[in-house]
Enzyme design. Structure first.
Site, PDB file in Angstrom:
ATOM      1  N   GLU A  26       5.618   4.861   6.860  1.00 58.50           N
ATOM      2  CA  GLU A  26       6.052   3.987   7.960  1.00 58.50           C
ATOM      3  C   GLU A  26       5.535   2.591   7.614  1.00 58.50           C
ATOM      4  O   GLU A  26       4.348   2.309   7.775  1.00 58.50           O
ATOM      5  CB  GLU A  26       5.449   4.463   9.287  1.00 58.50           C
ATOM      6  CG  GLU A  26       5.952   5.824   9.740  1.00 58.50           C
ATOM      7  CD  GLU A  26       7.415   5.816  10.187  1.00 58.50           C
ATOM      8  OE1 GLU A  26       8.008   4.738  10.307  1.00 58.50           O
ATOM      9  OE2 GLU A  26       7.954   6.910  10.387  1.00 58.50           O
TER      10      GLU A  26
ATOM     11  N   THR B 113       0.850  -1.204   0.000  1.00 62.77           N
ATOM     12  CA  THR B 113       0.000   0.000   0.000  1.00 62.77           C
ATOM     13  C   THR B 113       0.881   1.248   0.000  1.00 62.77           C
ATOM     14  O   THR B 113       0.571   2.240  -0.678  1.00 62.77           O
ATOM     15  CB  THR B 113      -0.944   0.019   1.229  1.00 62.77           C
ATOM     16  OG1 THR B 113      -1.546  -1.264   1.366  1.00 62.77           O
ATOM     17  CG2 THR B 113      -2.018   1.059   1.081  1.00 62.77           C
TER      18      THR B 113
ATOM     19  N   GLU C 223       9.053   9.486  12.295  1.00 59.41           N
ATOM     20  CA  GLU C 223       8.060  10.004  13.224  1.00 59.41           C
ATOM     21  C   GLU C 223       8.750  10.193  14.570  1.00 59.41           C
ATOM     22  O   GLU C 223       9.705   9.477  14.895  1.00 59.41           O
ATOM     23  CB  GLU C 223       6.873   9.036  13.359  1.00 59.41           C
ATOM     24  CG  GLU C 223       6.039   9.029  12.090  1.00 59.41           C
ATOM     25  CD  GLU C 223       4.713   8.316  12.192  1.00 59.41           C
ATOM     26  OE1 GLU C 223       4.668   7.213  12.766  1.00 59.41           O
ATOM     27  OE2 GLU C 223       3.722   8.855  11.659  1.00 59.41           O
TER      28      GLU C 223
ATOM     29  N   GLU D 246       7.059 -10.898   6.343  1.00 56.84           N
ATOM     30  CA  GLU D 246       6.483 -10.338   7.567  1.00 56.84           C
ATOM     31  C   GLU D 246       5.190 -11.099   7.875  1.00 56.84           C
ATOM     32  O   GLU D 246       4.233 -11.055   7.089  1.00 56.84           O
ATOM     33  CB  GLU D 246       6.168  -8.847   7.370  1.00 56.84           C
ATOM     34  CG  GLU D 246       5.688  -8.173   8.636  1.00 56.84           C
ATOM     35  CD  GLU D 246       5.242  -6.727   8.424  1.00 56.84           C
ATOM     36  OE1 GLU D 246       4.592  -6.443   7.404  1.00 56.84           O
ATOM     37  OE2 GLU D 246       5.514  -5.896   9.302  1.00 56.84           O
TER      38      GLU D 246
HETATM   39  N1  NAD Z   1       6.608   1.380  10.315  1.00 59.74           N
HETATM   40  C1  NAD Z   1       5.598   1.645  11.139  1.00 59.74           C
HETATM   41  O1  NAD Z   1       5.612   2.592  11.911  1.00 59.74           O
HETATM   42  C2  NAD Z   1       4.385   0.751  11.131  1.00 59.74           C
HETATM   43  C3  NAD Z   1       3.504   0.810  12.219  1.00 59.74           C
HETATM   44  C4  NAD Z   1       2.400  -0.026  12.218  1.00 59.74           C
HETATM   45  C5  NAD Z   1       2.168  -0.915  11.159  1.00 59.74           C
HETATM   46  N2  NAD Z   1       3.028  -0.947  10.127  1.00 59.74           N
HETATM   47  C6  NAD Z   1       2.813  -1.912   9.012  1.00 59.74           C
HETATM   48  O2  NAD Z   1       1.441  -1.931   8.667  1.00 59.74           O
HETATM   49  C7  NAD Z   1       1.091  -3.208   8.135  1.00 59.74           C
HETATM   50  C8  NAD Z   1      -0.188  -3.698   8.795  1.00 59.74           C
HETATM   51  O3  NAD Z   1      -1.177  -2.740   8.696  1.00 59.74           O
HETATM   52  P1  NAD Z   1      -2.388  -2.822   7.660  1.00 59.74           P
HETATM   53  O4  NAD Z   1      -2.697  -4.247   7.361  1.00 59.74           O
HETATM   54  O5  NAD Z   1      -3.452  -1.948   8.198  1.00 59.74           O
HETATM   55  O6  NAD Z   1      -1.738  -2.168   6.355  1.00 59.74           O
HETATM   56  P2  NAD Z   1      -2.467  -1.776   4.979  1.00 59.74           P
HETATM   57  O7  NAD Z   1      -1.390  -1.305   4.079  1.00 59.74           O
HETATM   58  O8  NAD Z   1      -3.343  -2.853   4.516  1.00 59.74           O
HETATM   59  O9  NAD Z   1      -3.438  -0.575   5.378  1.00 59.74           O
HETATM   60  C9  NAD Z   1      -2.937   0.598   6.007  1.00 59.74           C
HETATM   61  C10 NAD Z   1      -3.918   1.729   5.779  1.00 59.74           C
HETATM   62  O10 NAD Z   1      -3.929   2.083   4.397  1.00 59.74           O
HETATM   63  C11 NAD Z   1      -5.259   2.164   3.918  1.00 59.74           C
HETATM   64  N3  NAD Z   1      -5.230   1.908   2.484  1.00 59.74           N
HETATM   65  C12 NAD Z   1      -5.341   0.704   1.858  1.00 59.74           C
HETATM   66  N4  NAD Z   1      -5.204   0.877   0.530  1.00 59.74           N
HETATM   67  C13 NAD Z   1      -5.006   2.195   0.315  1.00 59.74           C
HETATM   68  C14 NAD Z   1      -4.796   2.970  -0.848  1.00 59.74           C
HETATM   69  N5  NAD Z   1      -4.766   2.415  -2.062  1.00 59.74           N
HETATM   70  N6  NAD Z   1      -4.603   4.310  -0.708  1.00 59.74           N
HETATM   71  C15 NAD Z   1      -4.600   4.888   0.516  1.00 59.74           C
HETATM   72  N7  NAD Z   1      -4.821   4.186   1.664  1.00 59.74           N
HETATM   73  C16 NAD Z   1      -5.002   2.859   1.563  1.00 59.74           C
HETATM   74  C17 NAD Z   1      -5.988   1.136   4.775  1.00 59.74           C
HETATM   75  O11 NAD Z   1      -7.377   1.339   4.743  1.00 59.74           O
HETATM   76  C18 NAD Z   1      -5.363   1.405   6.133  1.00 59.74           C
HETATM   77  O12 NAD Z   1      -5.943   2.527   6.746  1.00 59.74           O
HETATM   78  C19 NAD Z   1       2.272  -4.099   8.434  1.00 59.74           C
HETATM   79  O13 NAD Z   1       3.029  -4.292   7.269  1.00 59.74           O
HETATM   80  C20 NAD Z   1       3.066  -3.309   9.466  1.00 59.74           C
HETATM   81  O14 NAD Z   1       4.426  -3.621   9.503  1.00 59.74           O
HETATM   82  C21 NAD Z   1       4.125  -0.136  10.077  1.00 59.74           C
END
Ligand code: NAD
Ligand code: 2ZO
Length: 474
Positions: free
Chosen positions: A234, A219, A448, A371
């Site tokens: 992030e 994403t 951040e 992951e």
């Molecule tokens: N590095 C960090 O600080 C950090 C912190 C927490 C989680 N994560 C990562 O997040 C992942 C898990 O979270 P997830 O399953 O919610 O991730 P995800 O990528 O599926 O979704 C994250 C967010 O993006 C939104 N989204 C989805 N498609 C989109 C698009 N095309 N355009 C804009 N927004 C969109 C989702 O609705 C959600 O709010 C893991 O890979 C984890 O490592 C990273």
């Protein structure tokens, strides 16, 4: 406004993770809602962005005070939202509050530079806000992520529209309520609900000046292609922990557990590849397995519970399928990796699993490469420092890394060569808000927390002041 959202077609169904029942339905925000949020945010920005840093700080400190006074209520709501234990949820609320306090403290320090030029002329720089920022959150730290994004945004004079994950839509709304109660201009921090389409519309809106995204690498890639605007990403990790035979073993075992089992293993920075020097491997594994087996799983609202429920049924199934795949590829399941049925019949449909330690892992296995984002630790063995470093860095990700050793020179030497944004020596998974957090390589762009984050939520304007005449070439 719930009334305005009634005409939208797409609905989000939010389940209670620890009992598996429907918690609520939400309507996805579409173009109209986002336009309205952006218009409100622009009006709010015109007021907020012109206030002094001290004035903004005062309002933010009031928001932090309200969070403190509602700590237990927010933490309980986060448990219902996400499934994590109440003990961890309280720490998340504290981190959110501390972040708002920290950036409130920085709000009045924003400043530029004065540069002397020939002939008495000079230039100065102004640090200005960006405008209306979008924040997009993942589901593992819903309240904390909303605070980690909004605190620096607001401190720098911006407005923010935040979209939580549809999997955990509840607690970001509490934060909006709290900012409003603290006295920010109406619409300065608004929440829009929805999934990928809502996220896309929000990020691509021409009046959104910046996107701060937390989520998966796939994403994040899409978000980075939405247009020419600053983006903070992030993203995910597959971080290594290097445990040398000269370490304090008790400490290393504790570190390995903290690196793998917080928030049911659903932590971006988790150190899921645990490399242990060969001569202490049997002792380390014995102790880690013993402690993992004794982790109290169950009702996340109970004080004694240390591991709650995973975030959703599909996610639980996915994590369990990684364990099965690991078995097929030759890893030993040393403990856990199975569906867990709590004794309380009310919780029988919750998304629980027993935390898992995989032994006999090798670098090529799927569990070591991908992951998993669940409570699954992969243990690998190594012989030399050079070998461990090479294997630790052999990944496209680089969010975090850890090293356990009693040799101070080794600790700093190893950390210098680790390709990761956050490196821990003799500890793991602590994130004080005063220090920057973010990834190398595909784990992200930008940071951040810490002072540096001001740079990601503001822009520099350079002003040239001529004290003489124009030296024209024409
Ligand atoms: N590095 C960090 O600080 C950090 C912190 C927490 C989680 N994560 C990562 O997040 C992942 C898990 O979270 P997830 O399953 O919610 O991730 P995800 O990528 O599926 O979704 C994250 C967010 O993006 C939104 N989204 C989805 N498609 C989109 C698009 N095309 N355009 C804009 N927004 C969109 C989702 O609705 C959600 O709010 C893991 O890979 C984890 O490592 C990273
Ligand atoms: C507070 N923790 C546990 C370090 C998590 C940081 C945010 C990553 O998911």
């Amino acid at each position: 406004s719930p009334g305005r959202l009634q005409d939208k077609k797409l609905k989000i169904t939010k389940f209670n993770c620890f009992a598996g029942r429907v918690l609520c339905h939400l309507d996805e925000c579409g173009v109209e809602d986002i336009n309205e949020a952006v218009e409100q945010a622009k009006t709010a920005f015109n007021i907020w962005g012109k206030m002094s840093g001290m004035e903004r700080a005062r309002t933010m400190i009031e928001a932090a005070r309200i969070i403190e006074s509602r700590r237990e209520e927010i933490a309980q709501m986060e448990v219902i939202n996400n499934g994590k234990s109440i003990t961890e949820a309280r720490l998340d609320v504290d981190s959110a509050r501390l972040c708002i306090e920290y950036f409130a403290g920085l709000a009045s320090t924003l400043s530029g530079q004065h540069v002397q030029l020939p002939g008495g002329s000079f230039a100065y720089t102004r640090r200005e806000p960006l405008g209306v920022c979008a924040g997009i959150g993942a589901w593992n730290y819903p309240f904390q992520i909303a605070a980690w994004k909004s605190a620096p945004a607001l401190a720098c004079g911006n407005a923010m529209i935040f979209k939580p994950s549809p999997v955990t839509p509840v607690t970001a709304v509490l934060l909006a309520e709290i900012y409003a109660q603290a006295g920010v201009p109406q619409g300065l921090f608004n929440v829009v609900q929805g999934g990928q389409e809502t996220g896309r519309i929000l990020c691509q809106h021409p009046d959104i000046a910046k996107v701060s995204f937390t989520g998966s690498v796939p994403t994040g890639k899409k978000v980075s292609l939405y247009g020419i605007k600053p983006v903070t990403l992030e993203l995910g990790g597959k971080s290594p922990v290097l445990i040398f035979s000269d370490c304090d073993l008790e400490n290393a075992v504790r570190g390995a557990l903290m690196a793998n089992f917080l928030s049911q293993g659903q932590v971006c920075s988790n150190g899921t590849r645990v490399f242990v020097q060969k001569d202490i491997l049997p002792e380390f594994v014995k102790e880690v397995v013993k402690r993992t087996k004794s982790i109290e799983i169950g009702d996340p609202l109970l004080e004694t519970t240390r591991m709650g429920a995973l975030v959703s049924r599909p996610h639980l199934d996915n994590v369990l399928s990684y364990v099965n795949q690991a078995k097929k590829e030759g890893a030993d399941v040393l403990c856990g990796g199975e569906v867990f049925l709590p004794s309380d019949p009310k919780l029988k449909d919750g998304y629980y699993m027993s935390p898992c330690v995989l032994g006999n892992c090798t670098d090529e296995m799927t569990c070591v490469k991908e992951e998993i984002f669940g409570p699954v630790m992969s243990v690998l063995s190594f012989e030399t420092e050079e070998e461990a470093l090479h294997r630790a860095n052999d990944t496209t990700l680089g969010l975090a890394a850890g090293v356990f050793t009693s040799d101070v020179r080794r600790a700093h030497r190893v950390v210098e060569h680790l390709k990761a944004g956050s490196c821990f020596i003799n500890n793991y998974n602590i994130t004080p808000v005063e220090v920057p957090f973010g990834g190398f390589k595909m784990s992200g762009i930008g940071r951040e927390n810490g002072q540096v984050t001001v740079e990601y939520y503001s822009q520099l304007k350079t002003v040239f002041v001529e004290m003489g005449d124009v030296d024209s070439l024409f």
